[in-house]
Design a protein around this motif. Structure first.
Motif, mmCIF file in Angstrom:
data_model
loop_
_atom_site.group_PDB
_atom_site.id
_atom_site.type_symbol
_atom_site.label_atom_id
_atom_site.label_comp_id
_atom_site.label_asym_id
_atom_site.label_seq_id
_atom_site.Cartn_x
_atom_site.Cartn_y
_atom_site.Cartn_z
ATOM 1 N N ALA A 48 0.917 -1.069 0.081
ATOM 2 C CA ALA A 48 0.120 0.042 -0.111
ATOM 3 C C ALA A 48 0.913 1.125 -0.018
ATOM 4 O O ALA A 48 1.899 1.374 0.734
ATOM 5 C CB ALA A 48 -0.714 -0.060 1.193
ATOM 6 N N GLU A 49 0.671 2.051 -1.000
ATOM 7 C CA GLU A 49 1.276 3.410 -1.137
ATOM 8 C C GLU A 49 0.526 4.692 -0.661
ATOM 9 O O GLU A 49 -0.949 4.589 -1.536
ATOM 10 C CB GLU A 49 2.053 3.468 -2.440
ATOM 11 C CG GLU A 49 2.883 4.613 -2.581
ATOM 12 C CD GLU A 49 3.142 4.880 -4.206
ATOM 13 O OE1 GLU A 49 3.843 5.614 -4.647
ATOM 14 O OE2 GLU A 49 2.748 4.086 -5.087
ATOM 15 N N LEU A 50 0.761 5.469 0.186
ATOM 16 C CA LEU A 50 -0.015 6.740 0.462
ATOM 17 C C LEU A 50 0.307 7.707 -0.741
ATOM 18 O O LEU A 50 1.403 7.755 -0.903
ATOM 19 C CB LEU A 50 0.632 7.132 1.783
ATOM 20 C CG LEU A 50 0.122 6.347 3.071
ATOM 21 C CD1 LEU A 50 0.664 6.980 4.206
ATOM 22 C CD2 LEU A 50 -1.397 5.998 3.023
ATOM 23 N N ILE A 51 -0.980 8.228 -1.255
ATOM 24 C CA ILE A 51 -0.629 8.836 -2.334
ATOM 25 C C ILE A 51 -1.629 10.281 -1.811
ATOM 26 O O ILE A 51 -2.973 10.438 -1.724
ATOM 27 C CB ILE A 51 -1.426 8.417 -3.515
ATOM 28 C CG1 ILE A 51 -0.658 7.031 -4.168
ATOM 29 C CG2 ILE A 51 -1.278 9.432 -4.965
ATOM 30 C CD1 ILE A 51 0.789 7.273 -4.565
ATOM 31 N N PRO A 52 -0.919 11.435 -1.962
ATOM 32 C CA PRO A 52 -1.768 12.807 -1.665
ATOM 33 C C PRO A 52 -2.671 12.875 -2.861
ATOM 34 O O PRO A 52 -2.287 12.846 -3.929
ATOM 35 C CB PRO A 52 -0.750 13.734 -1.500
ATOM 36 C CG PRO A 52 0.472 13.140 -2.286
ATOM 37 C CD PRO A 52 0.249 11.699 -2.216
ATOM 38 N N LEU A 53 -3.754 13.565 -2.562
ATOM 39 C CA LEU A 53 -4.800 14.012 -3.547
ATOM 40 C C LEU A 53 -4.658 15.472 -3.771
ATOM 41 O O LEU A 53 -4.216 16.272 -2.946
ATOM 42 C CB LEU A 53 -6.158 13.553 -3.068
ATOM 43 C CG LEU A 53 -6.452 12.098 -2.897
ATOM 44 C CD1 LEU A 53 -7.876 11.835 -2.241
ATOM 45 C CD2 LEU A 53 -6.353 11.720 -4.403
ATOM 46 N N PRO A 54 -4.955 16.090 -4.992
ATOM 47 C CA PRO A 54 -4.803 17.365 -5.208
ATOM 48 C C PRO A 54 -6.015 18.115 -4.723
ATOM 49 O O PRO A 54 -7.131 18.860 -5.517
ATOM 50 C CB PRO A 54 -4.843 17.420 -6.968
ATOM 51 C CG PRO A 54 -5.551 16.032 -7.240
ATOM 52 C CD PRO A 54 -5.407 15.093 -6.099
ATOM 53 N N THR A 55 -6.051 18.414 -3.677
ATOM 54 C CA THR A 55 -7.362 19.064 -2.976
ATOM 55 C C THR A 55 -6.878 20.162 -2.053
ATOM 56 O O THR A 55 -7.403 20.762 -1.261
ATOM 57 C CB THR A 55 -7.829 18.225 -1.925
ATOM 58 O OG1 THR A 55 -6.877 17.754 -0.731
ATOM 59 C CG2 THR A 55 -8.552 16.821 -2.427
ATOM 60 N N SER A 56 -5.720 20.926 -2.556
ATOM 61 C CA SER A 56 -5.051 21.930 -1.827
ATOM 62 C C SER A 56 -5.539 22.993 -2.620
ATOM 63 O O SER A 56 -5.685 23.147 -3.834
ATOM 64 C CB SER A 56 -3.435 21.926 -1.543
ATOM 65 O OG SER A 56 -3.349 20.804 -1.020
ATOM 66 N N PRO A 57 -5.568 24.642 -1.998
ATOM 67 C CA PRO A 57 -5.679 25.704 -2.658
ATOM 68 C C PRO A 57 -4.612 25.849 -3.679
ATOM 69 O O PRO A 57 -3.656 25.156 -3.782
ATOM 70 C CB PRO A 57 -5.330 26.798 -1.417
ATOM 71 C CG PRO A 57 -5.778 26.086 -0.423
ATOM 72 C CD PRO A 57 -5.152 24.596 -0.594
ATOM 73 N N PRO A 58 -4.933 26.633 -4.885
ATOM 74 C CA PRO A 58 -5.966 27.704 -5.077
ATOM 75 C C PRO A 58 -7.365 26.938 -5.413
ATOM 76 O O PRO A 58 -8.265 27.562 -5.584
ATOM 77 C CB PRO A 58 -5.439 28.421 -5.872
ATOM 78 C CG PRO A 58 -4.534 27.657 -6.786
ATOM 79 C CD PRO A 58 -4.017 26.799 -5.951
ATOM 80 N N ARG A 59 -7.489 25.692 -5.988
ATOM 81 C CA ARG A 59 -8.577 25.022 -6.350
ATOM 82 C C ARG A 59 -8.712 23.796 -5.800
ATOM 83 O O ARG A 59 -8.621 22.674 -6.329
ATOM 84 C CB ARG A 59 -8.101 24.594 -7.978
ATOM 85 C CG ARG A 59 -8.243 25.872 -8.860
ATOM 86 C CD ARG A 59 -9.662 26.657 -8.723
ATOM 87 N NE ARG A 59 -10.618 25.853 -9.313
ATOM 88 C CZ ARG A 59 -11.103 25.961 -10.580
ATOM 89 N NH1 ARG A 59 -10.508 26.695 -11.553
ATOM 90 N NH2 ARG A 59 -12.205 25.126 -11.143
ATOM 91 N N ALA A 60 -8.945 23.936 -4.387
ATOM 92 C CA ALA A 60 -9.471 22.683 -3.667
ATOM 93 C C ALA A 60 -10.663 21.864 -4.164
ATOM 94 O O ALA A 60 -11.570 22.521 -4.581
ATOM 95 C CB ALA A 60 -9.672 23.315 -2.360
ATOM 96 N N ALA A 61 -10.664 20.612 -4.069
ATOM 97 C CA ALA A 61 -11.634 19.758 -4.387
ATOM 98 C C ALA A 61 -11.911 18.753 -3.129
ATOM 99 O O ALA A 61 -10.974 18.109 -2.581
ATOM 100 C CB ALA A 61 -11.356 19.176 -5.709
ATOM 101 N N VAL A 62 -12.948 18.334 -3.377
ATOM 102 C CA VAL A 62 -13.132 17.134 -2.383
ATOM 103 C C VAL A 62 -14.073 16.162 -3.289
ATOM 104 O O VAL A 62 -14.715 16.160 -4.401
ATOM 105 C CB VAL A 62 -14.418 17.470 -1.298
ATOM 106 C CG1 VAL A 62 -13.587 18.753 -0.343
ATOM 107 C CG2 VAL A 62 -15.502 18.289 -1.784
ATOM 108 N N PHE A 63 -14.389 14.946 -2.616
ATOM 109 C CA PHE A 63 -15.145 13.799 -3.337
ATOM 110 C C PHE A 63 -16.380 13.695 -2.535
ATOM 111 O O PHE A 63 -16.780 14.076 -1.183
ATOM 112 C CB PHE A 63 -14.348 12.638 -3.103
ATOM 113 C CG PHE A 63 -13.221 12.337 -3.872
ATOM 114 C CD1 PHE A 63 -13.261 12.086 -5.144
ATOM 115 C CD2 PHE A 63 -11.978 12.661 -3.504
ATOM 116 C CE1 PHE A 63 -12.133 11.995 -6.073
ATOM 117 C CE2 PHE A 63 -10.886 12.771 -4.168
ATOM 118 C CZ PHE A 63 -10.981 12.330 -5.497
ATOM 119 N N VAL A 64 -17.633 13.713 -3.198
ATOM 120 C CA VAL A 64 -18.906 13.666 -2.781
ATOM 121 C C VAL A 64 -19.612 12.343 -3.062
ATOM 122 O O VAL A 64 -19.535 11.971 -4.199
ATOM 123 C CB VAL A 64 -19.720 15.020 -3.420
ATOM 124 C CG1 VAL A 64 -21.203 14.753 -3.067
ATOM 125 C CG2 VAL A 64 -19.318 16.246 -3.017
#
Length: 589
Positions: free
Chosen positions: A267-283
């Motif tokens: 298992a490899e931890l992968i950061p998601l592109p959820t940082s500013p300036p265009r933060a995103a989340v999963f719904v």
């Protein structure tokens, strides 16, 4: 590596959740569970095990083909409180009094049986005939009845307990220790059949709580717990590939997991592109169609969600859906290897996977050389996707007269006799290898479409992973809002392609999921796809964080089953989530 870390035990919720505001929010729920336990059993619990659900961001139905997947843990979870039984009664060793916070589920009491040698011999014989439940299980001395035809909540408790008994209380052990009598209380916030891994969370929490109360947690690594949980869940009749259990156990705050299974779990931890300036989340959005992976009847929840709309539809049929897909992919691997003249070492009575076919295609013995580099693996997937065309029925020498003129998709597939012929096996050999351990129903089998989905989906997972890594690496290098938006759009496009493949090639979507993914895209999502086994359950959408509430209201306005929900009901069927931490045990002082 996450799999090599010990299972965490905490005495403080702030440390457990690593987020003060979230810990405070959850603390109220934990207090309610503790108080209810004391009310029912006359004392406070000694341990509470927590196991989260998960969303699979991309990589559907490829874990049991041993390809890598990309899930993340979510906030919704299962909690099980426990304590050694204490009363004037002296119950038999290992007796469990199991209660559920949801009052419509009656309390259960069960006691594992230690079988005599004659019973062991009979049980070993039965296990050989039931390979799905015994593929990696040693000869056992303990036994509990689990009805695989029904999704009863206590069956998942028993499944987790089973593994603890037979791994840690062997009848042949020199100390001959006995499991202690235990009282447990279960609660959860994961709706069953939603595609958020409710069953795996239940089994993981059960396994953890029985390990903790019997003093068997010390030194246990997360990877070993994953293996136990996968083995345990097979006892309720689900041939799981391991993604759900790994995500529930190995996840870490603010990261997704790239989980690989071949040649061993990693298992490899992968950061998601959820940082500013265009933060995103999963719904997550629940279609309110419940998918039942197990043959037979189903309870509306395995641990207590009672206030979801009563109009939820239930789709049943493991024999025509989940288990059928497992068989089709294994047969596809056999036929493809034969058409490509690949030699794959495997015990004569054990099927091999499409991942092993790809390894043979590379000419590598990965058990010695280690896993293929993701970039090289991607190139191999692109190559083998051209070779998979040999699985088309007409290329195998069988008639194909039911072709969709627009997309050219094979609809009719192979009959059983044609599939056996293409495998190069006798009818008896074929049935022994592929059908002796599972029940399936189909007039035609879609080996071409299933293999094409698996190889193309595995490639999309690698592309998704690389986009996330590239975005993370560029954060400190004058990243612009435009470049981040481009990454999110590219991720969304991969999610959309995954949904199309799930719908047309793997045929694990349903009209409601197709409608909901279309609505979410038109409501502003970068991309949307089903998550989980499919045939119902949830969608997962990538959404701009600043637009979440507006997005949810636009979806509610257009998706029929949501339109009459009140605010509380709506919050339970559509919600934003960020990657959360994995399973842990909380020790009460």
């Amino acid at each position: 590596m996450a799999a090599r870390l010990p299972v965490p035990v905490f005495t403080n919720l702030n440390d457990a959740y690593q987020d003060l505001s979230f810990a405070a929010k959850q603390g109220v729920r934990w207090d309610e569970l503790t108080q209810e336990f004391e009310k029912r059993f006359g004392r406070k619990p000694t341990y509470i095990a927590r196991a989260p659900g998960r969303v699979n961001l991309i990589g559907e139905h490829i874990d049991y083909a041993l390809f890598g997947v990309f899930p993340a843990a979510i906030e919704q979870d299962v909690l099980i409180a426990c304590a050694p039984h204490s009363s004037d009664e002296t119950p038999a060793p290992g007796t469990v009094r199991a209660h559920n916070m949801e009052t419509k589920y009656a309390p259960q009491t069960f006691t594992p049986m230690l079988l005599p040698p004659s019973g062991l011999q009979e049980k070993e014989k039965q296990a050989q005939e039931d390979k799905a439940a015994a593929s990696s299980v040693h000869a056992e001395g303990w036994h509990m009845d689990i009805d695989k035809t029904q999704l009863r909540w206590e069956s998942y408790v028993k499944a987790g307990y089973y593994g603890v008994l037979n791994h840690f209380f062997s009848p042949s052990a020199s100390n001959n220790t006995q499991p202690i009598p235990v009282d447990i209380l279960v609660t959860g916030t994961l709706p069953s059949g939603s595609g958020l891994s409710s069953s795996a969370a239940m089994v993981v929490a059960s396994t953890l709580v029985f390990l903790a109360v019997n003093g068997k947690l010390e030194g246990l690594k997360k990877g070993r717990l994953v293996e136990m949980a996968v083995e345990n869940e097979k006892r309720v009749g689900v041939n799981s590939g391991g993604m759900d259990q790994a995500a529930s156990i190995l996840s870490s705050l603010n990261s997704a997991l790239y989980i690989t299974f071949y040649p061993s779990l990693n298992a490899e931890l992968i950061p998601l592109p959820t940082s500013p300036p265009r933060a995103a989340v999963f719904v997550c959005a629940n279609s309110l169609v419940v998918s039942d992976k197990v043959v037979g009847g189903s309870e509306s929840s395995v641990y207590g969600i009672s206030h979801l709309p009563p109009s939820c539809a239930v789709i049943k049929g493991a024999k025509t859906r989940y288990n059928l897909r497992v068989v089709e992919t294994l047969v596809a691997a056999r036929i493809l290897a034969r058409k490509l003249n690949l030699q794959i070492s495997s015990p004569s009575k054990k099927p091999f996977t499409l991942r092993e076919v790809l390894s043979a295609y590379f000419g590598l013995d990965e058990k010695e050389e280690g896993a293929i580099d993701p970039q090289l693996l991607g190139a191999g997937l692109e190559d083998i996707l051209t070779e998979v065309e040999v699985l088309r029925p007409e290329r195998l020498g069988f008639r194909n007269d039911d072709q969709n003129s627009d997309k050219g998709e094979i609809q009719i597939g192979l009959t059983m006799d044609e599939m056996v012929q293409a495998s190069g096996l006798s009818n008896d050999e074929f049935r022994n290898i592929f059908l002796s351990w599972v029940d399936v129903e189909a007039s035609h089998f879609q080996v071409y479409k299933r293999a094409k989905h698996i190889f193309s989906e595995a490639l999309r997972v690698l592309q998704f992973r690389q986009l996330c890594l590239s975005s993370s690496q560029s954060l400190g290098n004058d990243e612009t809002s435009t470049s981040t938006a481009d990454v999110l759009k590219s991720l969304g496009n991969l999610m959309n392609a995954s949904q199309e493949s799930c719908a047309s090639l793997y045929e694990c979507s349903c009209p409601e999921l197709d409608e909901l993914t279309q609505i979410t895209r038109e409501a502003g999502a970068y991309g949307s796809r089903l998550t989980g086994a499919g045939w119902g359950g949830c969608t997962i959408s990538l959404v701009d964080e600043s637009d979440v509430q507006g997005f949810i209201q636009r979806v509610k306005a257009r998706y029929g089953p949501y339109q009459n929900l009140n605010d509380t009901e709506l919050e339970e069927v559509i919600f934003a989530t960020r990657p959360g931490s994995g399973a842990f045990v909380f020790k009460l002082e």
